[in-house]
Design an enzyme around this catalytic site. Structure first.
Site, PDB file in Angstrom:
ATOM      1  N   ARG A 117       0.813  -1.238   0.000  1.00 57.90           N
ATOM      2  CA  ARG A 117       0.000   0.000   0.000  1.00 57.90           C
ATOM      3  C   ARG A 117       0.839   1.278   0.000  1.00 57.90           C
ATOM      4  O   ARG A 117       0.402   2.329   0.437  1.00 57.90           O
ATOM      5  CB  ARG A 117      -0.978   0.029   1.165  1.00 57.90           C
ATOM      6  CG  ARG A 117      -1.967  -1.100   1.148  1.00 57.90           C
ATOM      7  CD  ARG A 117      -3.232  -0.754   1.900  1.00 57.90           C
ATOM      8  NE  ARG A 117      -4.201  -1.809   1.744  1.00 57.90           N
ATOM      9  CZ  ARG A 117      -4.290  -2.840   2.577  1.00 57.90           C
ATOM     10  NH1 ARG A 117      -3.501  -2.925   3.615  1.00 57.90           N
ATOM     11  NH2 ARG A 117      -5.183  -3.764   2.362  1.00 57.90           N
ATOM     12  N   LYS A 139       3.319  11.279 -11.701  1.00 54.99           N
ATOM     13  CA  LYS A 139       2.526  10.376 -12.537  1.00 54.99           C
ATOM     14  C   LYS A 139       3.285   9.065 -12.665  1.00 54.99           C
ATOM     15  O   LYS A 139       4.440   9.054 -13.094  1.00 54.99           O
ATOM     16  CB  LYS A 139       2.307  10.972 -13.931  1.00 54.99           C
ATOM     17  CG  LYS A 139       1.141  11.938 -13.989  1.00 54.99           C
ATOM     18  CD  LYS A 139       0.779  12.270 -15.422  1.00 54.99           C
ATOM     19  CE  LYS A 139      -0.357  13.271 -15.455  1.00 54.99           C
ATOM     20  NZ  LYS A 139      -0.634  13.747 -16.833  1.00 54.99           N
ATOM     21  N   GLU A 181       9.986  18.062 -25.250  1.00 58.36           N
ATOM     22  CA  GLU A 181       9.303  18.447 -24.003  1.00 58.36           C
ATOM     23  C   GLU A 181       9.832  19.790 -23.488  1.00 58.36           C
ATOM     24  O   GLU A 181       9.086  20.598 -22.955  1.00 58.36           O
ATOM     25  CB  GLU A 181       9.468  17.358 -22.923  1.00 58.36           C
ATOM     26  CG  GLU A 181       8.883  15.993 -23.285  1.00 58.36           C
ATOM     27  CD  GLU A 181       7.351  15.899 -23.154  1.00 58.36           C
ATOM     28  OE1 GLU A 181       6.715  16.874 -22.729  1.00 58.36           O
ATOM     29  OE2 GLU A 181       6.810  14.826 -23.512  1.00 58.36           O
ATOM     30  N   LYS A 223       7.409  22.887 -14.486  1.00 53.58           N
ATOM     31  CA  LYS A 223       6.568  21.730 -14.166  1.00 53.58           C
ATOM     32  C   LYS A 223       6.194  21.722 -12.682  1.00 53.58           C
ATOM     33  O   LYS A 223       5.044  21.474 -12.325  1.00 53.58           O
ATOM     34  CB  LYS A 223       7.246  20.416 -14.564  1.00 53.58           C
ATOM     35  CG  LYS A 223       6.342  19.235 -14.275  1.00 53.58           C
ATOM     36  CD  LYS A 223       6.484  18.069 -15.187  1.00 53.58           C
ATOM     37  CE  LYS A 223       5.373  17.068 -14.865  1.00 53.58           C
ATOM     38  NZ  LYS A 223       5.525  15.812 -15.533  1.00 53.58           N
ATOM     39  N   GLU A 233      -4.342  16.851 -11.873  1.00 59.28           N
ATOM     40  CA  GLU A 233      -4.805  17.217 -13.215  1.00 59.28           C
ATOM     41  C   GLU A 233      -6.315  17.393 -13.323  1.00 59.28           C
ATOM     42  O   GLU A 233      -6.981  16.777 -14.147  1.00 59.28           O
ATOM     43  CB  GLU A 233      -4.326  16.186 -14.250  1.00 59.28           C
ATOM     44  CG  GLU A 233      -4.324  16.769 -15.650  1.00 59.28           C
ATOM     45  CD  GLU A 233      -3.664  15.876 -16.689  1.00 59.28           C
ATOM     46  OE1 GLU A 233      -2.503  15.487 -16.454  1.00 59.28           O
ATOM     47  OE2 GLU A 233      -4.288  15.587 -17.697  1.00 59.28           O
ATOM     48  N   ARG A 237      -2.944  21.510 -14.998  1.00 64.02           N
ATOM     49  CA  ARG A 237      -1.900  20.519 -15.307  1.00 64.02           C
ATOM     50  C   ARG A 237      -2.079  19.931 -16.715  1.00 64.02           C
ATOM     51  O   ARG A 237      -1.090  19.532 -17.346  1.00 64.02           O
ATOM     52  CB  ARG A 237      -1.877  19.400 -14.257  1.00 64.02           C
ATOM     53  CG  ARG A 237      -0.763  18.393 -14.522  1.00 64.02           C
ATOM     54  CD  ARG A 237      -0.468  17.491 -13.367  1.00 64.02           C
ATOM     55  NE  ARG A 237       0.610  16.568 -13.715  1.00 64.02           N
ATOM     56  CZ  ARG A 237       1.259  15.811 -12.876  1.00 64.02           C
ATOM     57  NH1 ARG A 237       0.959  15.851 -11.585  1.00 64.02           N
ATOM     58  NH2 ARG A 237       2.223  15.012 -13.278  1.00 64.02           N
ATOM     59  N   ASN A 241       0.120  18.578 -21.432  1.00 63.59           N
ATOM     60  CA  ASN A 241      -0.129  17.575 -22.470  1.00 63.59           C
ATOM     61  C   ASN A 241      -0.213  18.166 -23.874  1.00 63.59           C
ATOM     62  O   ASN A 241      -0.735  17.507 -24.779  1.00 63.59           O
ATOM     63  CB  ASN A 241      -1.434  16.833 -22.166  1.00 63.59           C
ATOM     64  CG  ASN A 241      -1.295  15.982 -20.930  1.00 63.59           C
ATOM     65  OD1 ASN A 241      -0.329  15.255 -20.783  1.00 63.59           O
ATOM     66  ND2 ASN A 241      -2.242  16.103 -20.025  1.00 63.59           N
ATOM     67  N   HIS A 244       0.206  15.933 -26.921  1.00 62.03           N
ATOM     68  CA  HIS A 244       0.199  14.527 -26.496  1.00 62.03           C
ATOM     69  C   HIS A 244      -0.994  13.731 -27.044  1.00 62.03           C
ATOM     70  O   HIS A 244      -0.872  12.532 -27.271  1.00 62.03           O
ATOM     71  CB  HIS A 244       0.246  14.422 -24.969  1.00 62.03           C
ATOM     72  CG  HIS A 244       1.612  14.690 -24.410  1.00 62.03           C
ATOM     73  ND1 HIS A 244       2.249  15.902 -24.555  1.00 62.03           N
ATOM     74  CD2 HIS A 244       2.473  13.905 -23.703  1.00 62.03           C
ATOM     75  CE1 HIS A 244       3.433  15.851 -23.969  1.00 62.03           C
ATOM     76  NE2 HIS A 244       3.602  14.646 -23.440  1.00 62.03           N
ATOM     77  N   HIS A 248       0.084  10.585 -28.877  1.00 67.93           N
ATOM     78  CA  HIS A 248      -0.233   9.200 -28.500  1.00 67.93           C
ATOM     79  C   HIS A 248      -0.896   8.460 -29.660  1.00 67.93           C
ATOM     80  O   HIS A 248      -0.639   7.274 -29.891  1.00 67.93           O
ATOM     81  CB  HIS A 248      -1.144   9.166 -27.273  1.00 67.93           C
ATOM     82  CG  HIS A 248      -0.414   9.519 -26.001  1.00 67.93           C
ATOM     83  ND1 HIS A 248      -1.052  10.026 -24.891  1.00 67.93           N
ATOM     84  CD2 HIS A 248       0.894   9.443 -25.673  1.00 67.93           C
ATOM     85  CE1 HIS A 248      -0.155  10.248 -23.932  1.00 67.93           C
ATOM     86  NE2 HIS A 248       1.033   9.901 -24.384  1.00 67.93           N
ATOM     87  N   HIS A 261       8.848   8.946 -28.161  1.00 67.62           N
ATOM     88  CA  HIS A 261       7.693   9.652 -27.620  1.00 67.62           C
ATOM     89  C   HIS A 261       7.834  11.151 -27.910  1.00 67.62           C
ATOM     90  O   HIS A 261       6.877  11.814 -28.320  1.00 67.62           O
ATOM     91  CB  HIS A 261       7.612   9.381 -26.112  1.00 67.62           C
ATOM     92  CG  HIS A 261       6.561  10.176 -25.410  1.00 67.62           C
ATOM     93  ND1 HIS A 261       5.225  10.028 -25.676  1.00 67.62           N
ATOM     94  CD2 HIS A 261       6.648  11.147 -24.459  1.00 67.62           C
ATOM     95  CE1 HIS A 261       4.529  10.870 -24.918  1.00 67.62           C
ATOM     96  NE2 HIS A 261       5.374  11.562 -24.185  1.00 67.62           N
TER      97      HIS A 261
HETATM   98  N1  GLY Z   1       3.619  14.530 -18.567  1.00 68.64           N
HETATM   99  C1  GLY Z   1       2.541  15.357 -18.172  1.00 68.64           C
HETATM  100  C2  GLY Z   1       2.331  15.445 -16.727  1.00 68.64           C
HETATM  101  O1  GLY Z   1       3.151  14.984 -15.944  1.00 68.64           O
HETATM  102  O2  GLY Z   1       1.312  15.945 -16.301  1.00 68.64           O
END
Ligand code: GLY
Length: 359
Positions: A117, A139, A181, A223, A233, A237, A241, A244, A248, A261
Site C-alpha cells: 500500500r 505520474k 518536451e 513543471k 490534473e 496541469r 499535455n 500529447h 499518443h 515519444h
Molecule cells: N507529462 C505530463 C504530466 O506529468 O502531467
C-alpha cells in the site's frame, strides 16, 4: 561533485526537492528518507552498464533489473518486481531507487505506490525526457494492451536526483526527444524561455553544461509550479499535455517504439499549432518559430504519409482527457500562452490531420 540547482515541488507534507548537478550520485544527503539496508535499485542492464554515471553500491542493498524499453512497461514487469520484493521480505520502510529513463521511473513509481500500500521511492532519471518531464510530478503507471498509461497512480517520490553527466552517453535521438518536451514548456508557459532556446540552440545541441543545466532547471521549475497548483490534473496541469493527444495517436498508429515519444509529441505540437493558426488564434510567425525550433533538433513536423487520418482520430478518442465523448485539446494561443478546448468538430480535426501529412 557539484550541486548546481535545487528546486522544490511544493505539495505540503509531500513536498520534495529536485536536485540538479554534475557527478552528484555519491552525495549521501540526496537519498532522502531512504536507508541503504532497505533500498532496492530498479533499473535495466543497459543503463547499469553506462560508464559515465552510476549510483554507488553503498546506497542500496539489492538490485532488480528489468527489460529495456516501452514493451516492458506493463503489469508483467510490475509482477516480477513485486515477487522479488516479497521473496526478499522487504517491509514498508523500504525505498525503491528508480534509476533510468521514463519507463523505469513510471514502473518503479507504480510499484512503490502499490507495494504494501505504498513505500518510498526516489527518481534518478538518466534521459533528458525523464529529467524534464516524467520524473517530476508523481505520474506513475504502465501500459495496457488497450492503451498507453491506462493503469497508474499519482504518487510522489521522495526526491529527484538529476546528474547531468548521465546525458553524455545518451543517444542523440533520445536527447532530441527530450528537447520536444523542453520546447513544449516554452510554448505553453514561458515566452522568454522559448526565445532563450532559439538563441542558444547551438550550445544546447553541443551539450554545453551551463546550457543543459539551464534548460533542465527551467523545465523542472515550470513543471513544479504547475504540479503544485494542480497535482491530480483537474485543471491547469492538462496544459503539460500539449501535443500529447495527437502524439499518443501517432505512436499507436505508427507502432510503439518506431518514433520516440518526443518525436510524436513534437509532431502533435505542430498539428495543435496549425489548428490554432487556422482558427485565427496563433500568428503565422509564431507557428513557423515553433516549427523551426523543433526541426533544428531533428524532430518531425509532418505526419508520415502512410498514416490514416480517420484511424488517428479514433485513437485520439481513447485519450484520458476525453470527457463526455469530446476530445479536449491544448492549443497554443501565442508562444508562452495556451488554452484548453473541446470545441472542435470531427471534420476540423480530420482536415488538420490531412494537411499536416507528408505529401
Ligand atoms: N507529462 C505530463 C504530466 O506529468 O502531467
Amino acid at each position: 561533485m557539484k550541486i548546481i540547482k535545487k528546486i522544490k515541488v511544493d505539495l505540503g507534507d509531500r513536498s520534495y526537492p529536485i536536485i540538479i548537478g554534475n557527478g552528484i550520485y555519491g552525495n549521501k544527503n540526496l537519498y532522502r528518507n531512504s536507508n541503504p539496508k532497505n533500498s532496492i535499485l530498479v533499473s535495466t542492464k543497459k543503463i547499469k552498464n553506462l560508464k559515465n554515471s552510476s549510483i554507488p553500491k553503498r546506497f542500496y542493498n539489492s538490485e532488480i533489473l528489468i527489460g529495456d524499453g516501452e514493451n516492458f512497461k506493463n503489469l508483467n514487469s510490475c509482477e516480477s518486481i513485486y515477487k522479488n520484493l516479497l521473496k526478499n521480505k522487504y517491509s514498508r520502510d523500504c525505498c525503491l531507487l528508480a534509476y533510468g529513463g521514463g519507463v523505469i521511473g513510471d514502473i518503479t513509481g507504480y510499484v512503490a505506490a502499490t507495494y504494501l500500500r505504498g513505500v518510498n521511492f526516489i527518481q534518478v532519471p538518466t534521459t533528458l525526457l525523464s529529467m524534464v518531464d516524467s520524473s517530476v510530478g508523481g505520474k506513475t503507471g504502465v501500459n495496457h494492451s488497450l492503451g498507453k498509461n491506462m493503469i497508474g497512480a499519482f504518487y510522489q517520490p521522495q526526491s529527484v536526483i538529476i546528474d547531468l553527466d548521465s546525458l553524455k552517453t545518451l543517444p542523440k535521438k533520445q536527447f532530441n526527444a527530450g528537447m520536444a518536451e523542453v520546447i513544449k514548456y516554452g510554448v505553453i508557459y514561458d515566452k522568454q524561455f522559448f526565445e532563450w532556446l532559439e538563441k542558444n540552440k547551438k550550445k544546447i545541441i553541443s551539450l554545453d553544461r551551463v546550457s543543459l543545466a539551464k534548460i533542465i532547471a527551467t523545465s523542472c521549475k515550470i513543471k513544479a509550479e504547475i504540479v503544485a497548483k494542480d497535482e491530480k490534473e483537474s485543471g491547469i496541469r492538462a496544459i503539460l499535455n500539449l501535443g500529447h493527444t495527437f502524439g499518443h495517436a501517432i505512436e499507436k498508429n505508427i507502432g510503439y517504439g518506431r518514433w520516440t515519444h518526443g518525436a510524436a509529441v513534437a509532431c502533435g505540437m505542430v498539428i495543435a499549432s496549425e489548428l490554432s493558426e487556422k482558427l485565427g488564434k496563433l500568428s503565422k510567425n509564431d507557428l513557423s518559430r515553433i516549427k523551426n525550433l523543433l526541426s533544428y533538433f531533428d524532430l518531425p513536423i509532418k505526419l508520415p504519409k502512410k498514416l490514416n487520418a480517420s484511424k488517428l482520430y479514433e485513437a485520439m478518442k481513447n485519450d484520458k482527457k476525453v470527457l463526455n465523448n469530446k476530445i479536449r485539446l491544448i492549443i497554443p494561443k501565442k508562444i508562452g500562452e495556451c488554452f484548453i478546448s473541446d470545441k472542435f468538430s470531427k471534420s476540423t480535426i480530420l482536415k488538420t490531420l490531412e494537411i499536416n501529412r507528408d505529401q
